[in-house]
Enzyme design. Structure first.
Site, mmCIF file in Angstrom:
data_model
loop_
_atom_site.group_PDB
_atom_site.id
_atom_site.type_symbol
_atom_site.label_atom_id
_atom_site.label_comp_id
_atom_site.label_asym_id
_atom_site.label_seq_id
_atom_site.Cartn_x
_atom_site.Cartn_y
_atom_site.Cartn_z
ATOM 1 N N LYS A 141 0.884 -1.178 -0.120
ATOM 2 C CA LYS A 141 0.092 -0.062 -0.163
ATOM 3 C C LYS A 141 1.003 1.163 -0.005
ATOM 4 C CE LYS A 141 -3.762 1.773 2.981
ATOM 5 N NZ LYS A 141 -4.658 1.594 4.124
ATOM 6 N N SER A 216 -9.301 1.935 3.194
ATOM 7 C CA SER A 216 -8.427 2.524 2.535
ATOM 8 C C SER A 216 -7.466 1.681 1.462
ATOM 9 C CB SER A 216 -7.543 3.462 3.218
ATOM 10 O OG SER A 216 -6.660 2.833 4.255
ATOM 11 N N SER A 240 -9.888 -0.772 7.172
ATOM 12 C CA SER A 240 -9.237 -0.372 5.798
ATOM 13 C C SER A 240 -8.578 -1.653 5.179
ATOM 14 C CB SER A 240 -8.019 0.707 6.062
ATOM 15 O OG SER A 240 -8.593 1.899 6.334
#
Length: 550
Positions: A141, A216, A240
Site C-alpha cells: 500500500k 483505504s 481499511s
C-alpha cells in the site's frame, strides 16, 4: 437515558436523515431479484479477464516451495505477475508505482544462486532456502515507505515524495524472501473507505468496475483479487483491510495491536497515540498464506501470537450479534445474502466441529460509530491537521468546510472525505464533551467482548452491511465503516473471509473476531471456511448473469 439524544453532535442527525431517506429509496424501493433488474439502464458490467497463466493462480507458499525445489523459476514468476499488472491495471487503476526492473533483477539473482553448483554458493543457497517467502511477489500500500517508490498516501502535496528507505514491515518481508513489485493506491491519508484521491484517481473493483474496491487499502484488494499480486501489505484503522477484502473477495487479517510494526506508515505510523488502533496486516487470495505472511511481517514479535501452535476447534464457541444492536445508521439495511451466508457458516461450524452457536446482545455496539470517533479523537484529535500540514509541507490554515465545497466543484487539492474527518476532529476539539461519554462506554464494551470471547470464542458479523457498492454510494452512509472499525478500538484481532458470490456476482464474506492476541483462532476458523466455501473466486467476463467459477 437516551445516550444518542443527550450527547451526539448535530452531524449525527444529518447523516442519519440522509441514510434513512435517500439510502432507503435507493436500496429498497424496487423489490426485485438483481441489480440489473433494479437499474435496467446500467450498461453490462466490465470486469477483468481470467488469469491465463497458471502461475498466477498459485498460493504464495506454493510458489516459494516450487522455486526452492527448482520446479519454478523466480524470474519467470515475477515476470508473470508484471505482465498481469500491465494487463489489468488500465482497467483497475490499482498500482500507482512499480519497481519491475529491480524485482526482475532480484529474481534473476535468486535463480542464479539456486542453480549454481559452485561450492562458494552453498552458504548463500542455504540462507535463501531458509526464507519462508522466497521469491513471492508482493505489493505494498502506498501509505508505506517502499524504497525508491512513491510514498504519497494519495496526497497531492506529496506527488513527488519518493521513499528513501523501506518501512520496517517491508524490510521484514524482504528478510523473509518476498520481492516487492509495486505500490498500490489508497484513499487520501487513508481517511475513507473508498479508494479515491485527487492525485491518482479512483480504484475499481475487478468483479465489476462500476463498483468500489473499498478503502483505504483498496488498491491492494483490487490488484490481489485480479491476480496481479499474490499477497500484499495493508493497514487498518477502521476496517481499511477488511472492507476491501470483502468487496474484492479475498482474505485480510487485522492483527492484534503492536505486533506488526507500523513505523514508516503515513499517517500516524510513528505516533504512540494511535499504535493501539492503527494496525498493519496481510491481504491474500488464499487462507494458507495468511499465517506465513503475518509471521514474516511481524518479524521478531511474531512469537507473541503463537501462530505455530495447533488450534483445537472442538470447544469453539460462536457468537453472532443480534441485529437490533447493529449500528444505528444502518441496522435496517444489512444485506440479506450476507446474513444468509452467516447462517450457513454457523451451521457448518456447529455440524463439523460441535461448536456452540449463540446470538448475543451487546447493547453498546449500536453506538459503534461514536465509540470509534470518541476513542480515536480522545487520543488523536489534533493530529490530523498537523499531519496535513507536515506532509503537505505547508503552514497555511486548512478550512474544512471551504475545502469540501471546493472539492465538490473539482477545485480542491484535498478529497472531501479527508476534510470531513478534519472537520469532525475540529468539532470535537471545540465541543470535547459531545462524545466524551462514549470513551467510557467503549472501555466497558472492550472488556465485555473480551470476557465473552475468552480463549475459545469468535464473534461473526459482516464487516460492512452490503457487498461492493457503486462508486460514491458510500457517501450516503458514511458511518458504515463502524461494522469493522469498532474492533480497532476494541483492540481485537479480526480475519475477513470470502464466502462465495451473491446473485450479482459480487463477493460475500464475513469477519471473524477473536479475543485479544488470539489471532491464531480467527485464522484457523478462516482456513476451515476457505475449504468449505471456496475462498477467492475467479470470474467470467461479460454479462451480469454469467456464473462465477472456481
Amino acid at each position: 437515558m437516551d445516550l444518542c439524544k443527550e450527547s451526539l453532535p448535530l452531524f449525527y442527525f444529518a447523516l442519519k436523515a440522509t441514510e434513512s431517506r435517500v439510502g432507503f429509496l435507493w436500496d429498497n424501493y424496487f423489490p426485485v431479484q438483481s441489480e440489473k433488474e433494479r437499474m435496467p439502464f446500467l450498461k453490462e458490467k466490465e470486469c477483468v479477464s481470467k488469469p491465463a497463466d497458471p502461475i498466477l493462480s498459485l498460493p504464495g507458499h506454493v510458489i516459494s516451495q516450487k522455486i526452492k525445489e527448482g520446479e519454478l523459476k523466480c524470474e519467470e514468476t515475477i515476470k508473470a505477475f508484471i505482465t498481469r499488472i500491465n494487463e489489468v491495471n488500465p482497467l483497475l487503476n490499482a498500482v500507482v508505482g512499480d519497481r519491475f526492473e529491480e524485482a526482475i533483477a532480484e529474481a534473476r539473482y535468486i535463480d542464479q544462486v539456486l542453480d549454481s553448483d559452485e561450492p562458494e554458493s552453498d552458504e548463500e543457497k542455504t540462507i535463501l532456502l531458509s526464507k519462508p517467502l522466497l521469491g513471492v511477489p508482493v505489493t505494498v500500500k502506498a501509505s508505506f515507505a517502499c524504497k525508491g517508490l512513491p510514498h504519497s498516501a494519495g496526497l497531492v502535496d506529496r506527488r513527488n515524495a519518493i521513499a528513501t528507505e523501506d518501512a520496517i514491515v517491508v524490510k521484514n518481508l524482504r528478510e523473509a524472501g518476498a520481492i516487492p513489485i509495486a505500490v498500490t493506491n489508497c484513499s487520501e491519508l487513508c481517511m475513507w473507505f473508498e479508494t479515491d484521491n485527487v492525485l491518482y484517481g479512483r480504484t475499481n473493483n475487478p468483479y465489476d468496475t462500476s463498483k468500489m474496491a473499498g478503502g483505504s487499502s483498496g488498491g491492494e484488494g483490487s490488484i490481489i483479487s485480479a491476480a496481479g499480486s499474490v499477497c500484499g501489505v495493508g493497514s487498518d484503522l477502521a476496517g481499511s483491510i477488511r472492507i476491501p477484502a470483502l468487496f474484492n473477495g479475498i482474505f485480510g487479517h487485522k492483527p492484534s495491536a503492536r505486533v506488526v510494526p507500523n513505523e514508516g506508515h503515513m499517517p500516524g505510523g510513528d505516533s504512540e497515540t494511535v499504535k493501539d488502533f492503527l494496525v498493519v496486516g496481510p491481504m491474500c487470495r488464499y487462507a494458507d498464506d495468511l499465517v506465513p505472511m503475518l509471521k514474516a511481517m511481524a518479524g521478531p514479535k511474531a512469537y507473541e501470537l503463537g501462530l505455530d501452535e495447533k488450534v483445537d476447534l472442538s470447544h469453539l464457541k460462536v457468537y453472532t450479534l443480534h441485529e437490533s444492536h447493529y449500528p444505528l445508521l444502518t441496522s435496517s439495511l444489512a444485506n440479506s445474502e450476507l446474513m444468509e451466508r452467516q447462517t450457513q457458516v454457523c451451521s457448518f461450524l456447529e455440524e463439523h466441529f460441535g461448536a456452540t452457536v449463540r446470538d448475543t446482545r451487546i447493547e453498546s455496539f449500536q453506538y459503534s460509530p461514536f465509540i470509534w470517533l470518541a476513542m480515536l479523537f480522545h487520543k488523536n484529535a489534533s493530529s490530523l491537521s498537523a499531519q496535513l500540514q507536515q506532509n503537505g509541507k505547508t503552514t497555511e490554515t486548512i478550512h474544512p468546510v471551504v475545502e469540501i465545497f471546493k472539492s465538490f466543484l473539482g477545485h480542491s487539492k484535498y478529497h472531501w472525505a479527508t476534510m470531513t474527518m478534519l472537520g469532525m476532529a475540529s468539532l470535537h476539539q471545540s465541543f470535547p464533551g459531545a462524545l466524551s461519554k462514549f470513551v467510557n462506554i467503549g472501555t466497558q464494551m472492550r472488556e465485555e467482548i473480551q470476557d465473552l470471547l475468552g480463549n475459545d470464542g469468535v464473534l461473526l458479523l459482516p464487516s460492512y452491511p452490503h457487498t461492493a457498492r457503486p462508486h460514491q454510494r458510500c457517501l450516503l452512509a458514511p458511518m458504515n465503516f463502524s461494522f469493522s472499525g469498532i474492533f480497532n478500538v476494541m483492540n481485537l484481532p479480526v480475519t475477513q473471509c470470502p464466502l462465495g458470490l451473491d446473485r450479482d456476482g459480487l463477493p460475500l464474506g464475513i469477519q471473524i473476531v477473536a479475543g485479544r492476541n488470539n489471532d491464531k483462532l480467527s485464522l484457523a476458523v478462516a482456513k476451515q471456511l476457505d475449504c468449505e466455501f471456496g475462498g477467492w473466486r475467479k470470474w467470467c467476463p461479460g454479462k451480469l448473469s454469467d456464473q462465477m467459477t472456481n
